[in-house]
Design a protein around this motif. Structure first.
Motif, PDB file in Angstrom:
ATOM      1  N   PHE A 108      -8.300 -14.651 -15.679  1.00  0.00           N
ATOM      2  CA  PHE A 108      -7.434 -15.581 -15.693  1.00  0.00           C
ATOM      3  C   PHE A 108      -6.831 -15.038 -13.786  1.00  0.00           C
ATOM      4  CE2 PHE A 108      -6.414 -15.223 -19.836  1.00  0.00           C
ATOM      5  CZ  PHE A 108      -5.278 -13.858 -19.806  1.00  0.00           C
ATOM      6  N   ALA A 109      -6.335 -13.425 -14.425  1.00  0.00           N
ATOM      7  CA  ALA A 109      -5.120 -12.440 -13.545  1.00  0.00           C
ATOM      8  C   ALA A 109      -5.835 -11.170 -13.226  1.00  0.00           C
ATOM      9  CB  ALA A 109      -4.147 -12.918 -14.191  1.00  0.00           C
ATOM     10  N   ARG A 110      -6.176 -10.560 -11.445  1.00  0.00           N
ATOM     11  CA  ARG A 110      -6.612  -9.075 -11.386  1.00  0.00           C
ATOM     12  C   ARG A 110      -5.125  -8.734 -11.276  1.00  0.00           C
ATOM     13  NH1 ARG A 110     -11.488 -10.180  -8.177  1.00  0.00           N
ATOM     14  NH2 ARG A 110     -11.604 -12.687  -8.275  1.00  0.00           N
TER      15      ARG A 110
ATOM     16  N   HIS B 110      -6.708  -4.348  -2.068  1.00  0.00           N
ATOM     17  CA  HIS B 110      -7.693  -4.636  -2.380  1.00  0.00           C
ATOM     18  C   HIS B 110      -8.613  -5.328  -3.343  1.00  0.00           C
ATOM     19  CE1 HIS B 110      -5.679  -0.311  -2.338  1.00  0.00           C
ATOM     20  NE2 HIS B 110      -7.504   0.535  -2.074  1.00  0.00           N
TER      21      HIS B 110
ATOM     22  N   LEU C  24     -13.470   0.811  -2.278  1.00  0.00           N
ATOM     23  CA  LEU C  24     -13.475  -0.349  -1.807  1.00  0.00           C
ATOM     24  C   LEU C  24     -12.066  -1.140  -2.598  1.00  0.00           C
ATOM     25  CD1 LEU C  24     -16.617  -1.553  -0.119  1.00  0.00           C
ATOM     26  CD2 LEU C  24     -14.580  -1.045   1.107  1.00  0.00           C
ATOM     27  N   GLY C  25     -12.049  -0.272  -3.782  1.00  0.00           N
ATOM     28  CA  GLY C  25     -10.808  -0.535  -4.324  1.00  0.00           C
ATOM     29  C   GLY C  25     -11.193  -1.961  -5.408  1.00  0.00           C
ATOM     30  N   ASN C  26     -12.433  -1.386  -5.904  1.00  0.00           N
ATOM     31  CA  ASN C  26     -12.322  -2.732  -7.290  1.00  0.00           C
ATOM     32  C   ASN C  26     -12.416  -1.712  -8.552  1.00  0.00           C
ATOM     33  OD1 ASN C  26     -14.902  -1.529  -7.151  1.00  0.00           O
ATOM     34  ND2 ASN C  26     -16.184  -3.388  -7.695  1.00  0.00           N
TER      35      ASN C  26
ATOM     36  N   ILE D 269     -10.064  -2.919 -10.442  1.00  0.00           N
ATOM     37  CA  ILE D 269      -8.724  -4.396 -10.588  1.00  0.00           C
ATOM     38  C   ILE D 269      -9.608  -4.731 -12.067  1.00  0.00           C
ATOM     39  CG2 ILE D 269      -8.755  -6.842  -9.977  1.00  0.00           C
ATOM     40  CD1 ILE D 269      -8.945  -5.836  -7.049  1.00  0.00           C
TER      41      ILE D 269
ATOM     42  N   HIS E 282      -0.147 -16.763 -21.695  1.00  0.00           N
ATOM     43  CA  HIS E 282      -0.924 -15.900 -20.053  1.00  0.00           C
ATOM     44  C   HIS E 282       0.216 -14.213 -19.754  1.00  0.00           C
ATOM     45  CE1 HIS E 282      -1.830 -16.515 -15.679  1.00  0.00           C
ATOM     46  NE2 HIS E 282      -1.886 -14.833 -16.195  1.00  0.00           N
TER      47      HIS E 282
ATOM     48  N   VAL F 232       0.790  -1.234  -0.245  1.00  0.00           N
ATOM     49  CA  VAL F 232       0.460   0.244  -0.271  1.00  0.00           C
ATOM     50  C   VAL F 232       0.759   0.965   0.191  1.00  0.00           C
ATOM     51  CG1 VAL F 232      -1.738   1.185   0.954  1.00  0.00           C
ATOM     52  CG2 VAL F 232      -1.910  -1.873   1.734  1.00  0.00           C
TER      53      VAL F 232
ATOM     54  N   ASP G 181      -3.717  -4.908 -11.239  1.00  0.00           N
ATOM     55  CA  ASP G 181      -4.193  -4.418 -10.008  1.00  0.00           C
ATOM     56  C   ASP G 181      -3.990  -2.907 -10.577  1.00  0.00           C
ATOM     57  OD1 ASP G 181      -4.214  -2.983  -8.072  1.00  0.00           O
ATOM     58  OD2 ASP G 181      -2.480  -4.021  -6.459  1.00  0.00           O
TER      59      ASP G 181
ATOM     60  N   ARG H  74      12.015 -13.578 -14.830  1.00  0.00           N
ATOM     61  CA  ARG H  74      12.117 -14.600 -14.549  1.00  0.00           C
ATOM     62  C   ARG H  74      11.405 -15.321 -15.834  1.00  0.00           C
ATOM     63  NH1 ARG H  74      13.962 -17.602  -9.674  1.00  0.00           N
ATOM     64  NH2 ARG H  74      15.286 -15.912  -8.664  1.00  0.00           N
TER      65      ARG H  74
ATOM     66  N   ARG I 155      -0.716   3.921  -5.370  1.00  0.00           N
ATOM     67  CA  ARG I 155      -0.849   3.985  -4.575  1.00  0.00           C
ATOM     68  C   ARG I 155       0.890   3.980  -4.419  1.00  0.00           C
ATOM     69  NH1 ARG I 155      -3.126  -0.914  -4.910  1.00  0.00           N
ATOM     70  NH2 ARG I 155      -1.027  -2.017  -4.799  1.00  0.00           N
TER      71      ARG I 155
ATOM     72  N   GLN J 129       7.524 -16.442 -14.606  1.00  0.00           N
ATOM     73  CA  GLN J 129       8.294 -18.008 -14.476  1.00  0.00           C
ATOM     74  C   GLN J 129       6.391 -18.910 -13.755  1.00  0.00           C
ATOM     75  OE1 GLN J 129      11.304 -18.909 -11.769  1.00  0.00           O
ATOM     76  NE2 GLN J 129      10.127 -20.444 -10.191  1.00  0.00           N
TER      77      GLN J 129
ATOM     78  N   LYS K 138       4.165 -19.050 -15.808  1.00  0.00           N
ATOM     79  CA  LYS K 138       2.889 -18.417 -16.041  1.00  0.00           C
ATOM     80  C   LYS K 138       3.040 -19.278 -17.673  1.00  0.00           C
ATOM     81  CE  LYS K 138       2.014 -14.794 -13.789  1.00  0.00           C
ATOM     82  NZ  LYS K 138       2.791 -14.563 -12.583  1.00  0.00           N
TER      83      LYS K 138
ATOM     84  N   THR L  81      -1.316 -16.376  -9.169  1.00  0.00           N
ATOM     85  CA  THR L  81      -2.156 -16.885 -10.058  1.00  0.00           C
ATOM     86  C   THR L  81      -1.139 -18.497 -10.325  1.00  0.00           C
ATOM     87  OG1 THR L  81      -0.959 -16.604 -11.648  1.00  0.00           O
ATOM     88  CG2 THR L  81      -2.853 -15.634 -12.266  1.00  0.00           C
TER      89      THR L  81
ATOM     90  N   HIS M 138      -4.298  -0.403  -9.767  1.00  0.00           N
ATOM     91  CA  HIS M 138      -4.301   0.982  -8.611  1.00  0.00           C
ATOM     92  C   HIS M 138      -3.264   1.082  -8.131  1.00  0.00           C
ATOM     93  CE1 HIS M 138      -7.566   2.528  -5.481  1.00  0.00           C
ATOM     94  NE2 HIS M 138      -7.199   3.156  -5.546  1.00  0.00           N
ATOM     95  N   ARG M 139      -2.154  -0.085  -8.581  1.00  0.00           N
ATOM     96  CA  ARG M 139      -0.805  -0.112  -7.782  1.00  0.00           C
ATOM     97  C   ARG M 139       0.335   1.464  -8.070  1.00  0.00           C
ATOM     98  NH1 ARG M 139       3.181  -4.589  -6.606  1.00  0.00           N
ATOM     99  NH2 ARG M 139       1.402  -5.613  -6.176  1.00  0.00           N
TER     100      ARG M 139
ATOM    101  N   SER N  24     -12.413  -6.169  -1.853  1.00  0.00           N
ATOM    102  CA  SER N  24     -13.163  -6.097  -3.098  1.00  0.00           C
ATOM    103  C   SER N  24     -14.173  -7.303  -3.769  1.00  0.00           C
ATOM    104  CB  SER N  24     -13.067  -5.923  -4.490  1.00  0.00           C
ATOM    105  OG  SER N  24     -12.213  -6.597  -5.192  1.00  0.00           O
TER     106      SER N  24
ATOM    107  N   ASP O 197      -6.514 -15.559  -6.925  1.00  0.00           N
ATOM    108  CA  ASP O 197      -5.499 -14.204  -7.628  1.00  0.00           C
ATOM    109  C   ASP O 197      -5.656 -13.404  -6.074  1.00  0.00           C
ATOM    110  OD1 ASP O 197      -3.669 -13.010  -8.894  1.00  0.00           O
ATOM    111  OD2 ASP O 197      -4.423 -12.188 -10.647  1.00  0.00           O
TER     112      ASP O 197
END
Lengths: 250, 250, 250, 250, 250, 250, 250, 250
Positions: free
Chosen positions: H34-36, B155, H25-27, H29, H60, A187, H38, H79, H44, H54, H56, B123, H40-41, B159, B148
């Motif tokens: 398959f992957a969320r 978050h 609440l940060g959604n 995302i 993907h 964060v 972020d 990696r 932040r 590695q 994956k 993942t 938002h990062r 969420s 994930d």
């Protein structure tokens, strides 16, 4: 280290060979019988040597404090017992905190700069967190403490999140599962120094569990110091803060 | 086990001594040459034996599946390779998921009951999380997947928090720092089964770091299974769910 | 958490912004100087915070107990020393068990529900087993104790097998080889929470041997808590029991 | 070793000094270039040297087998690969078991004596259990195998309990939680040699978990050999059986 | 256990159902309040239960001794402190050895049989070696002690080699490098029970180094018990000796 | 060992069989009741046995010192407590150093030869370094001490580098990170014996960290002894020095 | 390093400042793009740098060999694969031993001096033992090999004992229980360099068991190098031998 | 996060409740199946998410890169295998370094700021060091590489010492003994991020030895990341550098 000017002085006869060798090879080390004090460190690292009091006799500690206090006006001792304090309490500016076991002499004042936040997980982690805080303060950082913010009650940490926004460096202290730095590092934008503590029992293996958690943190911008090494974390945080201050001043 | 009624039947001559001994001493174990199938388990534990396929030949696995399928209509195999699936794919209701390596036969349908939530951090943890989910589903639980959701991006977990409110049991899967179950356990009322995975490198020591984190979790209501043991966690979550269902039905 | 109704109240002016933020961001945390009590937990988790007394001063523990007792009428402390008891013994409903080191205040009575069985291997495991039993009892579970049933004398466990038939959850406590949960888990239908203890010497490595045994248990429906963590197991067993009770009540 | 008679022979001139020294200092060791075969062992220990094939070339193994076969008529090799067998299959009495990787030559027959029981937990433990069984058989023991009797299904072991009543020694083989020897040792009067196997995953740490379980067994009359060391256990069991046989014969 | 005759008696009305269940399910366990004494063990294992005194109160130990002494006339306690002895010293035949911490009652005499040799490496290993010796003696073995024979001075062991020739079992005790059993096992024909001790410092890690040495011994016919477990080794050696004695008697 | 002349003497009747056996089989070991003193070692190894005092009673130590002092005139004891000194202080030439816990008797003077340098990292490492120094001195080496030269202040070591140029062997003692021997070994031509100490905390794991550092040293010509084993390093350094001295004398 | 004469030359103008700095600060390091060859080492340590080939490309190794061969005429590479040899086989004096994986160039002959004995326990330890032998030989020592002398057959070692009498240094190589150096160190006067190998299985933990055994050896005059580090042991033995040779020559 | 203005907008009807909840609440995302991701990062932490390739699949990884590249113009993968590169090489600005396995897309240019020095010990440590360097560069730091400066040849490090004087942060990479950061930290004023590598063998235990060395470093101003975690160290160094840059800009 200015080797060139030293060599020039030597060639022009302004400097003796013995002194040149002393400068080049670093024997500016005070021989006080039992310990080689490294005054050079003040120049090299920007900080005088810090005294690890554990296992040293009070007399030994007092002699080192006296020697360093005369030269630098500020001395820091860690892992000190009350008996160590007794041996130096007559010296001007002597001060001792039994919780963190930090022993200090500060006759030369320092204006606190920047901002270091020290956050800890449980009340049992307070001695280590306080050691970190006092170390950074002694070296010249302004420090904000946010203790008892473990992730098992996430609201505690989230409720103080704003305090981290303008931190130059963060120290995050936790025992048991050691999960706090992962949450903080996810964060907060500032670099996070994680300190595992030996708080816990059973499979905490004296802090090993928290140490491994922190080394494997998925959050970037987190690095780790030894178990219970509040001093090391406070020092590292201050060094980062001081680098920023130096950059600010140009 | 109803020992009393068995004894009564025996005294009244309704039961042969051989059968009584078989019932009492448990030799209802099918001797199929290489493996002793434990049909008794269905009675004792409420579940048939699960087949750990790793290290068994496809022929061996097929023979066990055939034997169990005939008796129970539902067979679960874990850590199965594609070759194991090849050996049983002709059987009715055979099914294989290469990600989780779960092999199933389900000719007897089950109505899913209750609610088990499986949440995972990254993942790379999906194979273990999916093994947990499929195990609980196969045994009869309704399962909700939330993958994930690692704590380095808090978050993501926050969420989906509402999904956990009516769960009867939660499985939380994480590798590396293994911090997810501590955060989940601090917020969620349902019992949390934590599964460390071997995802990571260096000081993760094949999942040891995550395992220790979870064992030392500060959050109450968290217990732990072996590294990568998605099956064990899914089984445990289902057992809790089934206990609740039994209580509901009185 | 009913975010929707809070937002609606806020929009209609029934709720101040400050209060809305307090509700949403969770600073319902009482700041008592040294520790942040998490009253929110009672809502979130259905249980008030439990006090880990080890390493806290008697005065500190007494202040936390007073605060929690006023709000909830039931307080649980673990790893308490006699001195901790001395500091609260004047409070109504205070009670201390030196064997398990459990400290309690119970002025609000609870009707015990369901059934949790706590089984242990040797007499030396009794303090941990009793901590589990008292924890579950304090939280509201009916508890049956079956101590000294180690597998080296299998008849001891088999002779009390009937007591496990209607358990909603089982806590199995063992040190040394830690084999008891494998045997229990192989026979009993209820979920088994395994607790390794530090009882043993040499290659028990402070409970590590028993911990590893339990994590590797071949019996399904077994999960594990930290070494000597009777509290954690009792809490987990109660949570399962409470989930069943909630399901029973619909 | 009869030092006295050797010295007497030497004094009387019946024995050369060189021979006396050879006898006393043990250089009855055949120098075959790459390996020093210890024929003396047959005298000292009552058994010829056993060949650990792993890491040796097939040619090397064949040369050792030839040398030993000529002298003793019975040779045992462990951890042998099919290529090792290829190199000796032309020799009379050569025999290889791929499951246990035991390689044998037996041209001199032995009448099996006494009784050794080898019991194992899971099908995956069979290679190690079979190595133990074949080792004891090769050395001259009568062996009874009781495989797939893990404690998670206690009935499996209890149903074959009578087979252990007249055993002179028992070998108990188990991976994962390694709980079998504790249960066996609690019920059986014969000495139990416990063999942990590397069967398992995660926190089994290559058999470490089972090893620690067995070392910490609460049952008396149990001792332990190295992980996967079926040979060592079979050898130990035979030695005990042979001691009994020697006592029987007076 | 004669299940058949019990069942027959029951069918013929000679045996009550309650008694039949008691016989079959083994609750011949005396319930003395705090500990379940396992008198059945005397029948099953041929030896009464041994009392592990560590962590038990003197009163508790005295009660167990009294109970066992009445039934068997011979009681053995290990890891006993002087206070434990004080609590039983008034009982007939009570005896205590402070070095090995072995506590005994022997009112029923036993004729020592066979031969067990206990050999140890250094003087610091004597407490463990003596515990092994006294255990075997108490159970009925004739014991020969050969202490202070570490391999760093090989002559010390070689000079007593003849004493091992007719041993039925050997206990070899060593700390630090734990090399003694490898040397003994390479020369002696009898089965060797190796006991690592916690004697050492630094990288001995409380006996772990010696334990690993012994588990990896290249000499066949060696098995291992837990660190400092003199009792376990003495028990195992006696069991082997007793098996031989039983074979001798036919 | 001159086996040939012994055999010749025996054949000619100049030597009794008993004496011959005693010479060949090494029972020149004094049996003093509790400890087998190995006088043979003086011949074999060129040094008398050294007494490890830890865990021995003062009386026991005094008896061994008396016995050895009479034969050799020089006795060395390590890990001695003041009480051990009290028990021998009346003996001529007795001497004790509380820092290193070295106890000595030296009535036979030795001329120091060669040069051994003992270098250490921190003041807390001094007890171990001094044990190394005193051991080498007692055995006959000239020793130069260079303490408090840790690599965190590289100038301290570099300023004394010249002292290492003519050393025959170097002992390098360090705790915590244990980095000193790598730096010394990279610069110095003499063989370096590295001694890890248990100085440190947290992840030093009682010296394990320093031990591993030294075993993995990138500098060639470095070998390692056990944690805190100043004696072992001093002995090894002296043996190397003595080998050089023997070579010098031809 | 003659700092004084350098300074004098500089003051008299015979030496440029740049050259003086280069001499004092050591940048006599050849920058070859990818690796900094340390030619200074030849002066400092008396030996040129040795090439650790593992993980380096054949081209990389060839370039380093060419560079070093030109300057010194003798180059040593360890852990080399056949491909590394292919890359240098055209260079004069190139030589490769696949067993020990030692790669050499020797165009400048060396007269072997002194005596180093390399003794090993089992045939599987030969690669490491041979690496030690070839390292010492390459550096200039005369080496005697005594392989396959493990202590489980004590006669094998005792029969070659005379070969150790005039050794200046001994390298003792063993895997599994690692007991050989303790036995050698107890009998031999020369300093013993112990090398644990990763030979073994199960609880040998990749050589950890043998390493711990050797670190805890009760025999004085033994120090230890890393697991499988035959090179390090051979180097250390040669350094000791060379120190003796230097002392002999005065 | 500007909660106040969001609430105000909501009260004034400028913001929908759904959007407010999403913001709080940060959604934010992105759910890509398959992957969320972020996003938002970036807000932040000031950095977009980094892709750990590695484990994956190439498809993907390509999908994540495409998604991130569109939003941010700069994507970093660690990696990565060549197959991952193949899957993205058609994208503009794609770039891959096989040594460090770093995969990048950079279509948005960044002006490098400040100074980060990456120093490493041996050539085998280069992949990890290069990963650190490329990470810091990608994030916007100016980086100076100083590879192959291990402390076993101290002159190599000392000859480049001046390069560290104006560094804002230093990354020090070392395997085997891991001693480099202690030496660097003792001399350099900037904060040092130590990276242990898995380079080594035997008792390096996959980098554990170097990790422990670094955690126990006596030099202050050193913190540590996971074994082989070049990415984490480069990220941390950049964060420190960026903090300094932010301070400089005020």
């Amino acid at each position: 280290m200015n080797v060139d000017s030293l060599l020039e002085d030597f060639r022009q006869g302004k400097l003796e060979a013995a002194e040149l060798k002393r400068q080049l090879l670093g024997n500016s080390i005070a021989e006080a019988g039992f310990a080689r004090l490294d005054h050079h460190r003040l120049l090299r690292k920007g900080q005088a040597e810090v005294v690890f009091c554990q296992g040293k006799t009070p007399e030994h500690v007092a002699a080192i404090f006296r020697e360093l206090a005369e030269r630098t006006g500020r001395v820091l001792g860690t892992r000190a017992e009350p008996a160590h304090f007794e041996a130096i309490r007559h010296m001007p500016g002597a001060d001792y905190d039994p919780l963190s076991r930090v022993l200090r002499i500060a006759t030369r004042p320092l204006e606190p700069v920047g901002k270091v936040v020290v956050v800890s997980a449980g009340t049992a982690d307070m001695p280590v967190a306080e050691e970190a805080a006092r170390t950074a303060e002694h070296l010249g950082s302004a420090v904000l403490r946010r203790f008892d913010c473990g992730v098992a009650g996430l609201h505690r940490f989230l409720s103080v999140l704003d305090d981290f926004l303008d931190a130059r460096a963060v120290v995050a202290v936790a025992g048991m599962d050691g999960a706090l730095p992962s949450v903080v590092g996810g964060v907060v934008a500032a670099p996070v120094i994680a300190v595992p503590t030996s708080v816990g029992y059973g499979a905490s293996f004296g802090g090993l569990a928290a140490l491994l958690t922190m080394l494997n943190s998925c959050a970037p911008g987190v690095s780790v110091v030894n178990i219970d090494n509040g001093f090391g974390a406070g020092y590292m945080a201050h060094v980062i803060n001081a680098q920023c201050e130096a950059a600010r001043k140009g």
